[in-house]
Design a protein around this motif. Structure first.
Motif, mmCIF file in Angstrom:
data_model
loop_
_atom_site.group_PDB
_atom_site.id
_atom_site.type_symbol
_atom_site.label_atom_id
_atom_site.label_comp_id
_atom_site.label_asym_id
_atom_site.label_seq_id
_atom_site.Cartn_x
_atom_site.Cartn_y
_atom_site.Cartn_z
ATOM 1 N N VAL A 157 0.837 -1.202 0.000
ATOM 2 C CA VAL A 157 0.000 0.000 0.000
ATOM 3 C C VAL A 157 0.871 1.251 0.000
ATOM 4 N N ALA A 158 1.903 1.264 0.848
ATOM 5 C CA ALA A 158 2.812 2.412 0.889
ATOM 6 C C ALA A 158 3.556 2.590 -0.428
ATOM 7 N N ASN A 159 3.692 1.515 -1.180
ATOM 8 C CA ASN A 159 4.350 1.616 -2.489
ATOM 9 C C ASN A 159 3.591 2.528 -3.449
ATOM 10 N N CYS A 160 2.346 2.841 -3.129
ATOM 11 C CA CYS A 160 1.554 3.729 -3.986
ATOM 12 C C CYS A 160 2.188 5.114 -4.106
ATOM 13 N N PHE A 161 2.891 5.540 -3.067
ATOM 14 C CA PHE A 161 3.511 6.871 -3.111
ATOM 15 C C PHE A 161 5.031 6.808 -2.922
ATOM 16 N N SER A 162 5.612 5.634 -3.144
ATOM 17 C CA SER A 162 7.035 5.448 -2.854
ATOM 18 C C SER A 162 7.748 4.689 -3.959
ATOM 19 N N ARG A 163 9.050 4.841 -3.987
ATOM 20 C CA ARG A 163 9.863 3.988 -4.857
ATOM 21 C C ARG A 163 10.688 2.997 -4.043
ATOM 22 N N ALA A 164 10.749 3.211 -2.724
ATOM 23 C CA ALA A 164 11.447 2.272 -1.851
ATOM 24 C C ALA A 164 10.820 2.334 -0.471
ATOM 25 N N VAL A 165 10.396 1.179 0.039
ATOM 26 C CA VAL A 165 9.839 1.059 1.392
ATOM 27 C C VAL A 165 10.615 -0.057 2.071
ATOM 28 N N THR A 166 11.416 0.297 3.082
ATOM 29 C CA THR A 166 12.366 -0.656 3.648
ATOM 30 C C THR A 166 12.231 -0.747 5.161
ATOM 31 N N LEU A 167 12.209 -1.969 5.677
ATOM 32 C CA LEU A 167 12.183 -2.186 7.125
ATOM 33 C C LEU A 167 13.616 -2.150 7.642
ATOM 34 N N MET A 168 13.895 -1.198 8.538
ATOM 35 C CA MET A 168 15.252 -0.981 9.026
ATOM 36 C C MET A 168 15.547 -1.704 10.339
ATOM 37 N N GLY A 169 14.489 -2.131 11.052
ATOM 38 C CA GLY A 169 14.677 -2.759 12.343
ATOM 39 C C GLY A 169 13.444 -2.563 13.195
ATOM 40 N N PRO A 170 13.563 -2.724 14.524
ATOM 41 C CA PRO A 170 12.407 -2.574 15.409
ATOM 42 C C PRO A 170 11.900 -1.141 15.453
ATOM 43 N N VAL A 171 10.763 -0.936 16.122
ATOM 44 C CA VAL A 171 10.173 0.398 16.240
ATOM 45 C C VAL A 171 11.232 1.409 16.702
ATOM 46 N N GLY A 172 11.266 2.550 16.033
ATOM 47 C CA GLY A 172 12.272 3.582 16.301
ATOM 48 C C GLY A 172 13.370 3.605 15.255
ATOM 49 N N SER A 173 13.577 2.492 14.570
ATOM 50 C CA SER A 173 14.664 2.401 13.592
ATOM 51 C C SER A 173 14.432 3.284 12.375
ATOM 52 N N GLY A 174 13.167 3.481 12.000
ATOM 53 C CA GLY A 174 12.871 4.370 10.886
ATOM 54 C C GLY A 174 13.292 5.796 11.211
ATOM 55 N N GLN A 175 12.939 6.253 12.418
ATOM 56 C CA GLN A 175 13.304 7.613 12.826
ATOM 57 C C GLN A 175 14.817 7.777 12.938
ATOM 58 N N LEU A 176 15.493 6.775 13.455
ATOM 59 C CA LEU A 176 16.954 6.855 13.558
ATOM 60 C C LEU A 176 17.595 6.922 12.172
ATOM 61 N N THR A 177 17.046 6.173 11.215
ATOM 62 C CA THR A 177 17.566 6.215 9.847
ATOM 63 C C THR A 177 17.340 7.590 9.231
ATOM 64 N N LYS A 178 16.183 8.188 9.503
ATOM 65 C CA LYS A 178 15.915 9.535 8.984
ATOM 66 C C LYS A 178 16.901 10.536 9.572
#
Length: 295
Positions: A157-178
Motif C-alpha cells: 500500500v505504501a508503495n503507492c507513493f514510494s519507490r522504496a519502502v524498507t524495514l530498518m529494524g524494530p520500532v524507532g529504527s525508521g526515525q533513527l535512519t531519517k
C-alpha cells in the motif's frame, strides 16, 4: 497489486504538503481512503479532488481502517492525533496498523509502539525522504521501524507513493535512519554551498561546472537538483529551513543519548539559524549559500 490490496480500507491523518499528495496516490490506486485534517477545509478540498471520505476526528477517520497513515508536524502533534478519546488509537480495530510518516523522535515512536501493542494494534514509524516533489510524484523513500508481519501488510500500500519502502529494524529504527539522512544532507548542502560560491567568485560558467563535476565523485542529488538554483539565489523548492532545524534538533537530542559526535552538523545548524535571522525560515535548505553570496 492484488484486488484485495487495491480495495484496502485506509485512513490518512494530516493533509499538509506531504500528506495531501500521498493520500491522493492511495486514492488513485484504488484504495478506499478516509482523510482527516485539523483544518477541515483542506479535507473538503481533498475529497473534492480525489473522492473518498472525510472525518471530523482522527478517531472517526480510523474506524474500520486496516491501515492508518499519519503525517503531522512533530512529537506533540503526533501525540495529539494518536492519543485521547478522539485519537487514532481510540478508533482503530484490533490488529490494524498505524504507519506514521512524521519525522519525529525515536522516543515517541517507541512510546506509541508500546501503547499500540498493549491495545492489540501495530505501529510502524516510517519517516520519508524526497520532499514535496517526491510526495507529489509518488517516489518517496520510506524508512520503517516495526515488526516484519505488519510491515509486509503495509508495504504494497505504501508503495503507492514510494519507490522504496524498507524495514530498518524494530520500532524507532525508521526515525533513527531519517536522522542519519538529515545529518548527511546538512553536511552535503554546506559543502555544495561553499563550492558553488567559490566557483562564482572565480567567474566560472557554473552551468558547465555543475554539468562536469556532477558526473564524477562530487556528484549528488543536491548538486543536480539544487546547484543551478543556488547559483541563481532561488530558494523556493519545498523543504524549509524551519523544518530542517526541527529535524536537526531531534538528531542532537538522540546524539546526547548514543554518544555520537556531530561537530559539522552543529555548525551547519548555526548557519541555518543565521538564514532564519535573514528572513529565510521558509526558504529551501539550499539557502545556506545565501550566507556566502551575501556576506
Amino acid at each position: 497489486m492484488s484486488k484485495e490490496q487495491k480495495m484496502a480500507k485506509v485512513a490518512f491523518i494530516g493533509l499538509g504538503v506531504m500528506g495531501y499528495p500521498m493520500a491522493g496516490h492511495l486514492a488513485a490506486k484504488g484504495h478506499d481512503v478516509t482523510v482527516y485534517n485539523r483544518t477541515d477545509a483542506k479535507s473538503e478540498a481533498w475529497v473534492k479532488e480525489h473522492g473518498g471520505n472525510k472525518a471530523s476526528t482522527p478517531r472517526a477517520a480510523s474506524e474500520n481502517a486496516e491501515i492508518v497513515f499519519c503525517c503531522v508536524g512533530n512529537d506533540d502533534d503526533l501525540r495529539s492525533v494518536v492519543l485521547g478519546d478522539n485519537g487514532i488509537f481510540a478508533g482503530m480495530a484490533t490488529d490494524a496498523v498505524l504507519v506514521d510518516h512524521t519525522t519525529a523522535s525515536a522516543d515517541v515512536a517507541r512510546e506509541l509502539g508500546n501503547i499500540a501493542t498493549e491495545r492489540g494494534l501495530h505501529f510502524i514509524d516510517a519517516p520519508v525522504s524526497g520532499g514535496q516533489a517526491g510526495a507529489e510524484n509518488g517516489i518517496l523513500t520510506v524508512m520503517c521501524g516495526g515488526e516484519q508481519a505488519p510491515f509486509d501488510r503495509i508495504k504494497p500500500v505504501a508503495n503507492c507513493f514510494s519507490r522504496a519502502v524498507t524495514l530498518m529494524g524494530p520500532v524507532g529504527s525508521g526515525q533513527l535512519t531519517k536522522m542519519v539522512n538529515q545529518i548527511a544532507i546538512a553536511g552535503v548542502v554546506q559543502g555544495l554551498s561553499e563550492a558553488m560560491n567559490f566557483g562564482q567568485k572565480a567567474n566560472l560558467d557554473m552551468e558547465k561546472v555543475i554539468d562536469v563535476i556532477s558526473k564524477g565523485a562530487a556528484g549528488s542529488w543536491q548538486m543536480e537538483n539544487r546547484g543551478p538554483t543556488m547559483c541563481k539565489g532561488e530558494f523556493e523548492f519545498g523543504f524549509a529551513v524551519d523544518w530542517m532545524r526541527k529535524d536537526l534538533g531531534i538528531c542532537f537530542e538522540e546524539s546526547k543519548r548514543n554518544g555520537a559526535r556531530l561537530p559539522v552538523t552543529h555548525l551547519v545548524d548555526q548557519f541555518y539559524a543565521q538564514v532564519q535571522g535573514r528572513g529565510g525560515k521558509r526558504w529551501d535548505t539550499s539557502s545556506l549559500v545565501h550566507l556566502l553570496q551575501n556576506d
